[in-house]
Design a protein around this motif. Structure first.
Motif, short mmCIF file in Angstrom:
data_model
loop_
_atom_site.label_atom_id
_atom_site.label_comp_id
_atom_site.label_asym_id
_atom_site.label_seq_id
_atom_site.Cartn_x
_atom_site.Cartn_y
_atom_site.Cartn_z
N ARG A 81 1.93 -14.20 -1.86
CA ARG A 81 1.11 -14.36 -0.66
C ARG A 81 1.86 -15.16 0.40
NH1 ARG A 81 -2.03 -10.20 -1.22
NH2 ARG A 81 -3.19 -10.21 -3.19
N LYS B 17 -6.17 -0.43 -6.37
CA LYS B 17 -7.18 -1.24 -5.70
C LYS B 17 -6.87 -1.38 -4.20
CE LYS B 17 -4.73 -5.45 -7.10
NZ LYS B 17 -4.79 -6.71 -7.89
N ASN B 18 -7.78 -2.08 -3.51
CA ASN B 18 -7.63 -2.37 -2.07
C ASN B 18 -7.45 -1.08 -1.25
OD1 ASN B 18 -7.79 -5.12 -2.68
ND2 ASN B 18 -5.57 -5.31 -2.91
N TRP B 19 -8.41 -0.18 -1.40
CA TRP B 19 -8.36 1.10 -0.70
C TRP B 19 -8.53 0.93 0.81
CZ3 TRP B 19 -7.32 5.89 -2.66
CH2 TRP B 19 -7.28 6.01 -4.06
N THR B 20 -7.82 1.75 1.57
CA THR B 20 -7.98 1.79 3.01
C THR B 20 -8.02 3.25 3.46
OG1 THR B 20 -5.58 1.75 3.40
CG2 THR B 20 -6.73 -0.38 3.35
N GLN C 247 -3.32 0.08 -3.14
CA GLN C 247 -2.32 -0.76 -3.80
C GLN C 247 -2.20 -0.31 -5.25
OE1 GLN C 247 -2.68 -5.04 -3.28
NE2 GLN C 247 -1.76 -5.39 -5.29
N SER D 194 0.83 -1.21 0.00
CA SER D 194 0.00 0.00 0.00
C SER D 194 0.86 1.26 0.00
CB SER D 194 -0.91 0.00 1.24
OG SER D 194 -1.72 1.15 1.26
#
Length: 239
Positions: A173, A122-125, A134, A109
């Motif tokens: 991963r 993508k993968n917002w926080t 990301q 991130s």
């Protein structure tokens, strides 16, 4: 610089360690600057136990001339062939009172100035008042993290563990790690030393067992701008 091979080691293995970048006096000045800002209650995070300061250079601009020494500038010029800039700065303190364990992960991130629908982001926080996302792989591959160690760091007080060359495998991963083929390396660093790392390298840290602090200034640099209208939250090229 003390190690002519540290740049190639960083690219090949995903990390490198320079044992001496700052003198004891320079490190003491950095610590004093941070402690004074905390004592003066200039920081939102200020409390009896100060474990992390995000956007630390924005919040403590007095750190800049202490951090960006002539030797540090020389390091940056060797690491980057293009115009580089700071994208993130965090102060970490890992004392026994806040003795956390960090499992293997990649730093996927980046901090940005807004949330907006942009292709391949993508993968917002949203944490601690700032947006994270990301970005595409080429952005992550371009980032270099420089960790300035304010204390001697060894296995017993939370030195980073890494899996060499894992940064070359894209998004990796942790649950898929094959320990039959991968090896773990503990990155011990002297006080005043610097650890270089690629954010895609799998890394982790253990709890402290020797009751000694592990204070680190974590700086991230890049040469690539984000897709507009996104901007790096902490973009800074004024050093």
């Amino acid at each position: 610089m003390e190690n002519p091979h540290y740049k190639s080691t960083l690219e090949e293995k995903g990390f490198s360690v320079l044992d001496r970048m700052y003198s004891n006096a320079e490190i003491d000045a950095l610590i004093s600057c941070i402690e004074k800002a905390a004592a003066d209650k200039k920081l939102d995070e200020s409390s009896t136990n100060l474990f992390a300061i995000r956007q630390v250079i924005t919040k403590i601009p007095e750190l800049k001339p202490l951090l960006f020494t002539e030797e540090f500038h020389a390091l940056l010029k060797i690491l980057f062939n293009e115009t580089y800039f700071l994208t993130k700065a965090i102060y970490f303190d890992k004392p026994s009172e806040s003795n956390w364990f960090v499992a293997y992960h990649q730093d996927l991130s980046v901090s940005v100035d807004r949330k907006v629908d942009v292709s391949n982001y993508k993968n917002w926080t949203f944490k601690k008042g700032q947006y994270g996302v990301q970005p595409p792989l080429n952005i992550l591959e371009n980032i270099v993290t420089i960790r300035i160690h304010l204390d001697k760091t060894e296995k017993r007080n939370g030195a980073l563990k890494v899996i060499p060359t894992s940064h070359l495998k894209g998004i990796y991963r942790p649950e898929t790690i094959d320990w039959n083929t991968e090896a773990e390396h503990v990155c011990e660093v002297e006080k005043g030393g610097v650890m270089l790392m690629k954010p895609l390298i799998l890394h982790a840290s253990e709890r402290t067992t020797n009751h000694k602090q592990r204070r680190v200034l974590h700086l991230e640099f890049s040469t690539k701008q984000l897709q507009k209208p996104l901007n790096w939250l902490e973009f800074d090229a004024t050093f």
